[in-house]
Design an enzyme around this catalytic site. Structure first.
Site, PDB file in Angstrom:
ATOM      1  N   LYS A   1      -0.764   4.801  -2.452  1.00  8.67           N
ATOM      2  CA  LYS A   1      -1.623   3.794  -3.069  1.00  8.67           C
ATOM      3  C   LYS A   1      -3.057   3.899  -2.578  1.00  8.67           C
ATOM      4  CE  LYS A   1       1.862   0.755  -4.831  1.00  8.67           C
ATOM      5  NZ  LYS A   1       2.401  -0.601  -4.961  1.00  8.67           N
TER       6      LYS A   1
ATOM      7  N   ARG B   1       9.825   2.622  -0.805  1.00  6.74           N
ATOM      8  CA  ARG B   1       9.740   3.335  -2.087  1.00  6.74           C
ATOM      9  C   ARG B   1       8.666   4.415  -1.969  1.00  6.74           C
ATOM     10  NH1 ARG B   1       6.830   2.853  -6.965  1.00  6.74           N
ATOM     11  NH2 ARG B   1       8.075   3.214  -8.845  1.00  6.74           N
TER      12      ARG B   1
END
Length: 303
Positions: free
Chosen positions: A231, A272
């Site tokens: 991210k 994840r």
């Protein structure tokens, strides 16, 4: 408020029904069946390639394969329900038939229902049931675990909603409301999983505050999924001091593994990621470290 980070002893205390249970945080491998993902640029958009990629992640040790057909990058345009179904159903079906534990990453009740019929054993809803009023009633009878993520709106406008006085307190309060809504709709308590929603209506400093105070999320009493994979807040942290450019997404896996280790040490149920092999190694090390008693006598459990 600061929280000391110590590796948890053994398996995470909270666990959703019907999914693998190990003495470490689980690892969820990402299978994006989209043409516009920020992290892998549509490499697995073709269903056959997506299946092959999922099987490769499974062989690397992924405990769960998360199949998604809608990009949630900032500014992404939603596909139609028909297009999302076209993307994900063949992949879910093939991976489940191969024996993998499959999750479907969707905000749509119709897609979730069809994916569960095709073999998905987990529904990962980044909207926490807010995007589709049919989702919570569906999950009440689906018989599979359901991930409720903190969410304030679709990708096109979520950055404008990244306004908080105390991000951790507000995320916890808003997740509590989603738990209450899910339970009121009939979703079994032992099927609920929480996700603080890193990067969703969050500025970089918000993500770091959530990670630093993750026990306040786990204190809500449900398993917690942490998704930091590649991210932008990691890219910004690793900005090149010479060029001033953030680290590209495909070069953020080591940073993601660091976040996964720290999340696992704070009792996250699952992380994840894209880089499964390294993450499995990392969370196994974290779990083994945590299995030592204060006196130094090791305990043995399968990792």
């Amino acid at each position: 408020m600061s929280t000391a980070i110590r590796p948890s002893r053994g398996a995470p205390a909270l666990h959703p029904r019907g999914l693998p249970r190990l003495a470490r945080a689980l690892v969820m491998g990402i299978v994006n069946v989209t043409p516009d993902s920020f992290s892998d640029g549509g490499r697995w958009y073709d269903p056959e390639r997506a299946v092959a990629h999922g099987l490769s992640l499974w062989e690397e040790g992924a405990d769960i394969l998360d199949v998604g057909g809608e990009s949630t990058r900032p500014g992404a345009v939603r596909p139609s329900a028909e297009e999302e179904l076209r993307r994900v159903l063949p992949v879910v079906r093939e991976l489940a038939a191969a024996g993998a534990t499959v999750s479907v990453d969707t905000m749509r009740a119709e897609v979730a229902a069809r994916a569960v019929e095709a073999g998905a054993r987990l529904v990962n809803d980044v909207s926490g049931g807010l995007a589709d009023p049919g989702m919570l009633p569906l999950m009440a009878g689906a018989g599979v675990p359901y991930v409720v993520m903190h969410w304030r709106g679709h990708s096109a406008g979520m950055r404008a909603r990244a306004v908080y006085d105390d991000v951790v307190t507000e995320v916890v309060d808003e997740l509590r409301l989603r738990i209450e809504a899910a339970l009121h709709a009939g979703v079994p308590a032992d099927c609920l999983v929480l996700d603080p929603g890193l990067g969703f209506a969050k500025l970089p400093e918000h993500n770091w505050q959530l990670l630093g105070r993750l026990p306040e999320v786990t204190a809500l009493g449900h398993p917690v999924l942490v998704g930091a994979a590649r991210k932008s807040f990691l890219g910004e942290l690793l900005t090149d001091p010479v060029t001033g450019r953030p680290r590209p997404a495909h070069l953020r896996d080591a940073a993601t593994s660091a976040v996964s280790v720290l999340a696992a040490a704070q009792d996250a149920w699952c992380v994840r990621v894209h880089d499964v092999a390294s993450t499995v190694d990392a969370v196994r090390v974290t779990a083994r470290w945590g299995l030592e008693t204060p006196a130094g006598t090791p305990q043995t459990y399968p990792l």
